[in-house]
Design a protein around this motif. Sequence first.
Motif, PDB file in Angstrom:
ATOM      1  N   LEU A 118     -21.209  -1.628   1.678  1.00  0.00           N
ATOM      2  CA  LEU A 118     -21.870  -2.524   0.729  1.00  0.00           C
ATOM      3  C   LEU A 118     -21.812  -4.001   1.098  1.00  0.00           C
ATOM      4  CD1 LEU A 118     -23.408  -2.612  -1.963  1.00  0.00           C
ATOM      5  CD2 LEU A 118     -21.212  -2.785  -3.139  1.00  0.00           C
ATOM      6  N   PRO A 119     -20.670  -4.542   1.562  1.00  0.00           N
ATOM      7  CA  PRO A 119     -20.623  -5.981   1.819  1.00  0.00           C
ATOM      8  C   PRO A 119     -21.493  -6.446   2.980  1.00  0.00           C
ATOM      9  CG  PRO A 119     -18.421  -5.068   1.535  1.00  0.00           C
ATOM     10  CD  PRO A 119     -19.362  -3.911   1.709  1.00  0.00           C
ATOM     11  N   GLY A 120     -21.960  -5.541   3.832  1.00  0.00           N
ATOM     12  CA  GLY A 120     -22.770  -5.943   4.978  1.00  0.00           C
ATOM     13  C   GLY A 120     -21.959  -5.971   6.259  1.00  0.00           C
ATOM     14  N   GLU A 121     -22.614  -6.285   7.357  1.00  0.00           N
ATOM     15  CA  GLU A 121     -21.994  -6.183   8.668  1.00  0.00           C
ATOM     16  C   GLU A 121     -20.811  -7.128   8.857  1.00  0.00           C
ATOM     17  OE1 GLU A 121     -22.521  -3.985  11.073  1.00  0.00           O
ATOM     18  OE2 GLU A 121     -23.892  -2.993   9.690  1.00  0.00           O
ATOM     19  N   HIS A 122     -20.883  -8.340   8.300  1.00  0.00           N
ATOM     20  CA  HIS A 122     -19.837  -9.327   8.555  1.00  0.00           C
ATOM     21  C   HIS A 122     -18.544  -9.030   7.807  1.00  0.00           C
ATOM     22  CE1 HIS A 122     -22.593 -11.788  10.825  1.00  0.00           C
ATOM     23  NE2 HIS A 122     -23.449 -11.807   9.820  1.00  0.00           N
ATOM     24  N   ARG A 123     -18.623  -8.277   6.710  1.00  0.00           N
ATOM     25  CA  ARG A 123     -17.430  -7.989   5.908  1.00  0.00           C
ATOM     26  C   ARG A 123     -17.282  -6.494   5.684  1.00  0.00           C
ATOM     27  NH1 ARG A 123     -14.068 -12.447   5.641  1.00  0.00           N
ATOM     28  NH2 ARG A 123     -15.305 -14.316   5.311  1.00  0.00           N
ATOM     29  N   LYS A 124     -17.799  -5.726   6.597  1.00  0.00           N
ATOM     30  CA  LYS A 124     -17.808  -4.284   6.423  1.00  0.00           C
ATOM     31  C   LYS A 124     -16.379  -3.721   6.441  1.00  0.00           C
ATOM     32  CE  LYS A 124     -20.528  -0.333   8.029  1.00  0.00           C
ATOM     33  NZ  LYS A 124     -21.525   0.101   9.019  1.00  0.00           N
ATOM     34  N   HIS A 175     -15.274  -9.201  -1.434  1.00  0.00           N
ATOM     35  CA  HIS A 175     -16.488 -10.018  -1.501  1.00  0.00           C
ATOM     36  C   HIS A 175     -17.621  -9.366  -2.283  1.00  0.00           C
ATOM     37  CE1 HIS A 175     -14.719 -12.757   1.453  1.00  0.00           C
ATOM     38  NE2 HIS A 175     -14.249 -11.669   2.026  1.00  0.00           N
ATOM     39  N   VAL A 176     -17.335  -8.276  -2.956  1.00  0.00           N
ATOM     40  CA  VAL A 176     -18.360  -7.644  -3.788  1.00  0.00           C
ATOM     41  C   VAL A 176     -17.917  -7.689  -5.243  1.00  0.00           C
ATOM     42  CG1 VAL A 176     -19.226  -6.142  -1.962  1.00  0.00           C
ATOM     43  CG2 VAL A 176     -17.376  -5.329  -3.420  1.00  0.00           C
ATOM     44  N   SER A 177     -18.856  -7.780  -6.129  1.00  0.00           N
ATOM     45  CA  SER A 177     -18.563  -7.872  -7.557  1.00  0.00           C
ATOM     46  C   SER A 177     -18.528  -6.484  -8.193  1.00  0.00           C
ATOM     47  CB  SER A 177     -19.639  -8.716  -8.250  1.00  0.00           C
ATOM     48  OG  SER A 177     -20.903  -8.056  -8.162  1.00  0.00           O
ATOM     49  N   LEU A 178     -18.042  -6.432  -9.431  1.00  0.00           N
ATOM     50  CA  LEU A 178     -18.076  -5.175 -10.177  1.00  0.00           C
ATOM     51  C   LEU A 178     -19.515  -4.677 -10.312  1.00  0.00           C
ATOM     52  CD1 LEU A 178     -15.532  -5.726 -13.112  1.00  0.00           C
ATOM     53  CD2 LEU A 178     -15.223  -4.327 -11.070  1.00  0.00           C
ATOM     54  N   LYS A 179     -20.417  -5.600 -10.563  1.00  0.00           N
ATOM     55  CA  LYS A 179     -21.823  -5.227 -10.730  1.00  0.00           C
ATOM     56  C   LYS A 179     -22.379  -4.596  -9.465  1.00  0.00           C
ATOM     57  CE  LYS A 179     -26.321  -7.105 -12.124  1.00  0.00           C
ATOM     58  NZ  LYS A 179     -27.054  -8.345 -12.568  1.00  0.00           N
ATOM     59  N   GLU A 180     -22.043  -5.163  -8.312  1.00  0.00           N
ATOM     60  CA  GLU A 180     -22.518  -4.611  -7.041  1.00  0.00           C
ATOM     61  C   GLU A 180     -21.932  -3.224  -6.798  1.00  0.00           C
ATOM     62  OE1 GLU A 180     -23.333  -8.332  -4.084  1.00  0.00           O
ATOM     63  OE2 GLU A 180     -21.263  -8.062  -4.778  1.00  0.00           O
ATOM     64  N   LEU A 181     -20.656  -3.056  -7.092  1.00  0.00           N
ATOM     65  CA  LEU A 181     -20.023  -1.743  -6.926  1.00  0.00           C
ATOM     66  C   LEU A 181     -20.669  -0.714  -7.857  1.00  0.00           C
ATOM     67  CD1 LEU A 181     -16.286  -2.791  -6.630  1.00  0.00           C
ATOM     68  CD2 LEU A 181     -17.634  -1.663  -4.859  1.00  0.00           C
ATOM     69  N   MET A 182     -20.949  -1.134  -9.078  1.00  0.00           N
ATOM     70  CA  MET A 182     -21.530  -0.207 -10.054  1.00  0.00           C
ATOM     71  C   MET A 182     -22.998   0.105  -9.767  1.00  0.00           C
ATOM     72  SD  MET A 182     -19.636  -1.820 -13.429  1.00  0.00           S
ATOM     73  CE  MET A 182     -20.651  -0.923 -14.619  1.00  0.00           C
ATOM     74  N   SER A 183     -23.590  -0.624  -8.825  1.00  0.00           N
ATOM     75  CA  SER A 183     -24.968  -0.310  -8.440  1.00  0.00           C
ATOM     76  C   SER A 183     -25.032   0.953  -7.576  1.00  0.00           C
ATOM     77  CB  SER A 183     -25.584  -1.485  -7.667  1.00  0.00           C
ATOM     78  OG  SER A 183     -24.995  -1.619  -6.378  1.00  0.00           O
ATOM     79  N   ILE A 184     -23.874   1.386  -7.074  1.00  0.00           N
ATOM     80  CA  ILE A 184     -23.802   2.607  -6.271  1.00  0.00           C
ATOM     81  C   ILE A 184     -23.729   3.818  -7.195  1.00  0.00           C
ATOM     82  CG2 ILE A 184     -22.378   3.912  -4.640  1.00  0.00           C
ATOM     83  CD1 ILE A 184     -21.516   1.302  -3.410  1.00  0.00           C
ATOM     84  N   ARG A 185     -24.584   4.758  -6.952  1.00  0.00           N
ATOM     85  CA  ARG A 185     -24.596   5.976  -7.760  1.00  0.00           C
ATOM     86  C   ARG A 185     -23.251   6.690  -7.638  1.00  0.00           C
ATOM     87  NH1 ARG A 185     -26.352  11.329  -6.573  1.00  0.00           N
ATOM     88  NH2 ARG A 185     -27.058  12.452  -8.428  1.00  0.00           N
ATOM     89  N   VAL A 189     -14.955   1.996 -14.475  1.00  0.00           N
ATOM     90  CA  VAL A 189     -13.549   2.350 -14.218  1.00  0.00           C
ATOM     91  C   VAL A 189     -13.280   2.445 -12.724  1.00  0.00           C
ATOM     92  CG1 VAL A 189     -11.799   4.140 -14.480  1.00  0.00           C
ATOM     93  CG2 VAL A 189     -13.234   3.513 -16.428  1.00  0.00           C
ATOM     94  N   LYS A 190     -14.165   3.121 -11.994  1.00  0.00           N
ATOM     95  CA  LYS A 190     -13.979   3.255 -10.552  1.00  0.00           C
ATOM     96  C   LYS A 190     -14.134   1.912  -9.847  1.00  0.00           C
ATOM     97  CE  LYS A 190     -15.275   8.123 -10.088  1.00  0.00           C
ATOM     98  NZ  LYS A 190     -16.235   9.097  -9.516  1.00  0.00           N
ATOM     99  N   ALA A 191     -15.061   1.097 -10.319  1.00  0.00           N
ATOM    100  CA  ALA A 191     -15.266  -0.221  -9.716  1.00  0.00           C
ATOM    101  C   ALA A 191     -14.013  -1.083  -9.874  1.00  0.00           C
ATOM    102  CB  ALA A 191     -16.471  -0.905 -10.354  1.00  0.00           C
ATOM    103  N   ILE A 192     -13.401  -1.037 -11.052  1.00  0.00           N
ATOM    104  CA  ILE A 192     -12.173  -1.796 -11.293  1.00  0.00           C
ATOM    105  C   ILE A 192     -11.044  -1.285 -10.403  1.00  0.00           C
ATOM    106  CG2 ILE A 192     -10.351  -2.242 -12.995  1.00  0.00           C
ATOM    107  CD1 ILE A 192     -12.566  -2.344 -15.126  1.00  0.00           C
ATOM    108  N   LYS A 193     -10.950   0.018 -10.238  1.00  0.00           N
ATOM    109  CA  LYS A 193      -9.935   0.593  -9.354  1.00  0.00           C
ATOM    110  C   LYS A 193     -10.092   0.069  -7.930  1.00  0.00           C
ATOM    111  CE  LYS A 193      -8.978   5.043 -11.611  1.00  0.00           C
ATOM    112  NZ  LYS A 193      -9.062   6.521 -11.444  1.00  0.00           N
ATOM    113  N   LEU A 194     -11.333   0.012  -7.457  1.00  0.00           N
ATOM    114  CA  LEU A 194     -11.598  -0.438  -6.095  1.00  0.00           C
ATOM    115  C   LEU A 194     -11.226  -1.906  -5.913  1.00  0.00           C
ATOM    116  CD1 LEU A 194     -15.005   1.357  -5.471  1.00  0.00           C
ATOM    117  CD2 LEU A 194     -12.814   1.898  -4.410  1.00  0.00           C
ATOM    118  N   LYS A 195     -11.541  -2.749  -6.900  1.00  0.00           N
ATOM    119  CA  LYS A 195     -11.174  -4.159  -6.816  1.00  0.00           C
ATOM    120  C   LYS A 195      -9.654  -4.326  -6.838  1.00  0.00           C
ATOM    121  CE  LYS A 195     -13.487  -7.302  -6.798  1.00  0.00           C
ATOM    122  NZ  LYS A 195     -14.031  -8.072  -5.627  1.00  0.00           N
ATOM    123  N   CYS A 196      -8.970  -3.491  -7.611  1.00  0.00           N
ATOM    124  CA  CYS A 196      -7.512  -3.547  -7.669  1.00  0.00           C
ATOM    125  C   CYS A 196      -6.891  -3.117  -6.348  1.00  0.00           C
ATOM    126  CB  CYS A 196      -6.981  -2.688  -8.810  1.00  0.00           C
ATOM    127  SG  CYS A 196      -7.293  -3.387 -10.450  1.00  0.00           S
TER     128      CYS A 196
END
Length: 232
Positions: free
Chosen positions: A57-63, A70-80, A85-92
Motif C-alpha cells: 500500500l505505501p508504494g515503492e519508496h516505503r514498501k 506512512h499510511v492512515s487508518l482510512k487507507e488501510l480500511m480501503s483494502i477489502r 479493528v484490523k487497521a488499528i492493530k496494524l498501526k499498533c
Amino acid sequence: MQDKHNTQNKVHKDGPYEKYLERGAEQLSDAELLAVILRTGTVGEDTVSIAGRVLALPGEHRKGILGLHHVSLKELMSIRGIGQVKAIKLKCIAELSSRIAQERARETLQITSPATVADYYMERLRHFEREKVFLLMMDNRNHLIAEHVLSEGTVNAALISPREIFLTALRNSAVYIMLLHNHPGGDPTPGEQDILATRRIREASVLIEIPLLDHIIIGDKKYFSFKEMDYL
C-alpha cells in the motif's frame, strides 16, 4: 465433497499459524507475520494475500513493514478485508516495532557518541513526515536527564527558539544540551538555515555556560553530526 474437504485441510495445514508451530517465527515472511495478526481473511481471499496488499500500500519508496508508519487508518480500511479493528492493530504493530528498535538501541546509548545517539532515535524520527526538533538535556556525567520537543514544523522547515532552549535547559538543571531533528525527505545534509541556527545557539550556549555538545540530523537510516563534521 471429499476433494473440497481435503483442499480445505491443506490450506489450513499450510497456514501461517501452522508454519510458525513447525518452523518458528523467523521462517515466516512479512506477509505471513501480518496474517497471524489479521487472523481472518474475507470471502475469496486468505489472510496472507490481504497482508501482501497491506505491505504494498505505501508504494515503492516505503514498501514493507516500515511503510505502515506512512499510511492512515482510512487507507488501510480501503483494502477489502481490513476494517477499523484490523487497521488499528496494524498501526499498533508499526508503533511497537519502532519502540522495540528504540529500546534495543538504548542499551548502547552514549551521549558522547553521535552514532549511538542517532541509532537510538533513528526509528523514532525517520518515519515522521514533518520536521520535529528535540532538545536533549544531560547532567554533568553526560547522562540523559530529559528531552523536550522544541517545535514541529512543516514538511521542510522547523523553527528553533534559542530562548525556549535555554529556559527549558535551566528548568531541568541541564549541564549540557544537544539538538536533534529529522529531515522527512531522508537526506540528513544540513541546509543553510540549519547551519545558521546551530551557530547562533552554540554562541548563546557559551555565554550561558550550558555547552551545546552536538546537533544531529536524522535522515532515512543515516545521520549528520555537526560535531563529527567539525561544524561546531
